[in-house]
Design a protein around this motif. Structure first.
Motif, PDB file in Angstrom:
ATOM      1  N   UNK A  85       9.118  51.235  24.829  1.00  0.00           N
ATOM      2  CA  UNK A  85       9.193  51.726  23.462  1.00  0.00           C
ATOM      3  C   UNK A  85      10.451  52.505  23.125  1.00  0.00           C
ATOM      4  N   UNK A  86      11.373  52.603  24.049  1.00  0.00           N
ATOM      5  CA  UNK A  86      12.596  53.379  23.826  1.00  0.00           C
ATOM      6  C   UNK A  86      13.787  52.440  23.729  1.00  0.00           C
ATOM      7  N   UNK A  87      14.610  52.606  22.715  1.00  0.00           N
ATOM      8  CA  UNK A  87      15.835  51.816  22.544  1.00  0.00           C
ATOM      9  C   UNK A  87      15.552  50.313  22.535  1.00  0.00           C
ATOM     10  N   UNK A  88      14.429  49.914  21.968  1.00  0.00           N
ATOM     11  CA  UNK A  88      13.955  48.527  22.007  1.00  0.00           C
ATOM     12  C   UNK A  88      15.029  47.524  21.569  1.00  0.00           C
ATOM     13  N   UNK A  89      15.648  47.762  20.427  1.00  0.00           N
ATOM     14  CA  UNK A  89      16.643  46.824  19.905  1.00  0.00           C
ATOM     15  C   UNK A  89      17.849  46.712  20.844  1.00  0.00           C
ATOM     16  N   UNK A  90      18.241  47.814  21.451  1.00  0.00           N
ATOM     17  CA  UNK A  90      19.380  47.787  22.377  1.00  0.00           C
ATOM     18  C   UNK A  90      19.067  46.936  23.613  1.00  0.00           C
ATOM     19  N   UNK A  91      17.861  47.079  24.139  1.00  0.00           N
ATOM     20  CA  UNK A  91      17.495  46.305  25.330  1.00  0.00           C
ATOM     21  C   UNK A  91      17.396  44.817  25.026  1.00  0.00           C
ATOM     22  N   UNK A  92      16.816  44.474  23.892  1.00  0.00           N
ATOM     23  CA  UNK A  92      16.709  43.063  23.506  1.00  0.00           C
ATOM     24  C   UNK A  92      18.112  42.472  23.344  1.00  0.00           C
ATOM     25  N   UNK A  93      18.988  43.209  22.693  1.00  0.00           N
ATOM     26  CA  UNK A  93      20.361  42.739  22.502  1.00  0.00           C
ATOM     27  C   UNK A  93      21.072  42.585  23.852  1.00  0.00           C
ATOM     28  N   UNK A  94      20.926  43.562  24.713  1.00  0.00           N
ATOM     29  CA  UNK A  94      21.556  43.510  26.029  1.00  0.00           C
ATOM     30  C   UNK A  94      21.083  42.283  26.810  1.00  0.00           C
ATOM     31  N   UNK A  95      19.798  42.028  26.792  1.00  0.00           N
ATOM     32  CA  UNK A  95      19.260  40.866  27.501  1.00  0.00           C
ATOM     33  C   UNK A  95      19.848  39.569  26.948  1.00  0.00           C
ATOM     34  N   UNK A  96      19.847  39.422  25.640  1.00  0.00           N
ATOM     35  CA  UNK A  96      20.349  38.188  25.028  1.00  0.00           C
ATOM     36  C   UNK A  96      21.818  37.950  25.352  1.00  0.00           C
ATOM     37  N   UNK A  97      22.617  38.984  25.266  1.00  0.00           N
ATOM     38  CA  UNK A  97      24.051  38.827  25.512  1.00  0.00           C
ATOM     39  C   UNK A  97      24.298  38.492  26.984  1.00  0.00           C
ATOM     40  N   UNK A  98      23.573  39.114  27.892  1.00  0.00           N
ATOM     41  CA  UNK A  98      23.745  38.794  29.319  1.00  0.00           C
ATOM     42  C   UNK A  98      23.379  37.341  29.599  1.00  0.00           C
ATOM     43  N   UNK A  99      22.289  36.870  29.010  1.00  0.00           N
ATOM     44  CA  UNK A  99      21.867  35.479  29.210  1.00  0.00           C
ATOM     45  C   UNK A  99      22.926  34.525  28.653  1.00  0.00           C
ATOM     46  N   UNK A 100      23.436  34.826  27.469  1.00  0.00           N
ATOM     47  CA  UNK A 100      24.488  33.992  26.884  1.00  0.00           C
ATOM     48  C   UNK A 100      25.702  33.937  27.806  1.00  0.00           C
ATOM     49  N   UNK A 101      25.987  35.025  28.483  1.00  0.00           N
ATOM     50  CA  UNK A 101      27.144  35.099  29.390  1.00  0.00           C
ATOM     51  C   UNK A 101      26.862  34.519  30.769  1.00  0.00           C
ATOM     52  N   UNK A 102      25.641  33.996  30.975  1.00  0.00           N
ATOM     53  CA  UNK A 102      25.344  33.301  32.223  1.00  0.00           C
ATOM     54  C   UNK A 102      24.645  34.106  33.293  1.00  0.00           C
ATOM     55  N   UNK A 103      24.125  35.289  32.950  1.00  0.00           N
ATOM     56  CA  UNK A 103      23.378  36.092  33.916  1.00  0.00           C
ATOM     57  C   UNK A 103      21.910  36.065  33.489  1.00  0.00           C
ATOM     58  N   UNK A 104      21.063  35.462  34.315  1.00  0.00           N
ATOM     59  CA  UNK A 104      19.629  35.413  34.042  1.00  0.00           C
ATOM     60  C   UNK A 104      19.107  36.846  34.040  1.00  0.00           C
ATOM     61  N   UNK A 105      18.696  37.342  32.883  1.00  0.00           N
ATOM     62  CA  UNK A 105      18.355  38.750  32.716  1.00  0.00           C
ATOM     63  C   UNK A 105      16.988  38.894  32.074  1.00  0.00           C
ATOM     64  N   UNK A 106      16.192  39.807  32.626  1.00  0.00           N
ATOM     65  CA  UNK A 106      14.891  40.123  32.063  1.00  0.00           C
ATOM     66  C   UNK A 106      14.744  41.636  31.963  1.00  0.00           C
ATOM     67  N   UNK A 107      13.956  42.070  30.978  1.00  0.00           N
ATOM     68  CA  UNK A 107      13.678  43.488  30.765  1.00  0.00           C
ATOM     69  C   UNK A 107      12.249  43.761  31.229  1.00  0.00           C
ATOM     70  N   UNK A 108      12.060  44.864  31.947  1.00  0.00           N
ATOM     71  CA  UNK A 108      10.748  45.220  32.479  1.00  0.00           C
ATOM     72  C   UNK A 108      10.407  46.670  32.157  1.00  0.00           C
ATOM     73  N   UNK A 109       9.097  46.939  32.162  1.00  0.00           N
ATOM     74  CA  UNK A 109       8.616  48.301  31.938  1.00  0.00           C
ATOM     75  C   UNK A 109       8.345  49.028  33.251  1.00  0.00           C
ATOM     76  N   UNK A 110       8.232  48.279  34.345  1.00  0.00           N
ATOM     77  CA  UNK A 110       7.969  48.913  35.641  1.00  0.00           C
ATOM     78  C   UNK A 110       8.939  48.400  36.692  1.00  0.00           C
ATOM     79  N   UNK A 111       9.217  49.252  37.638  1.00  0.00           N
ATOM     80  CA  UNK A 111      10.093  48.903  38.746  1.00  0.00           C
ATOM     81  C   UNK A 111       9.466  47.796  39.592  1.00  0.00           C
TER      82      UNK A 111
END
Length: 121
Positions: A85-111
């Motif tokens: 619930x924190x910085x939601x838009x920033x994390x979604x954007x970060x994930x999308x840009x990393x994937x576009x750049x060729x790094x398979x990226x996922x966001x998680x809530x737990x380690x």
């Protein structure tokens, strides 16, 4: 803010833990310090649970992702752990840009979920 870098116990990924309000400069510094660790693995787990990325502009996130791919070409997968619930838009954007750049990226809530995802490859 403080940054901690190390290889995971099984040496399958680089663990990056950053805390507090982050600026792009601190992310660049952590990247530079972590480069030697990528000689041994192709994955990263970035723990931002205690970090705040909300002050980083979206355009700067684009640049960080593009330069990450150039600086760390061996990294193929990245798991990012956030505070739910924190910085939601920033994390979604970060994930999308990393994937576009060729790094398979996922966001998680737990380690644990992030570690399990990285272990599947």
């Amino acid at each position: 803010m403080p940054t901690h870098l190390k290889l995971s116990n099984d040496q399958s990924y680089v663990l990056v833990v950053q805390t507090g309000p982050l600026r792009a400069e601190e992310i660049y510094q952590a990247r530079a310090e972590s480069l030697p660790l990528y000689q041994q693995c192709e994955k990263a787990l970035v723990d931002y649970r205690l970090a705040d990325i909300s002050s980083i502009p979206f355009l700067e996130i684009d640049t960080l992702a593009a330069e990450f791919r150039n600086d760390v070409p061996k990294c193929k997968r990245m798991a990012i752990v956030r505070t739910q619930g924190k910085d939601e838009a920033h994390y979604i954007h970060l994930q999308k840009v990393c994937v576009i750049r060729g790094v398979d990226t996922q966001i998680f809530d737990t380690l644990t979920d992030a570690q399990n995802w990285l272990a599947k490859t």
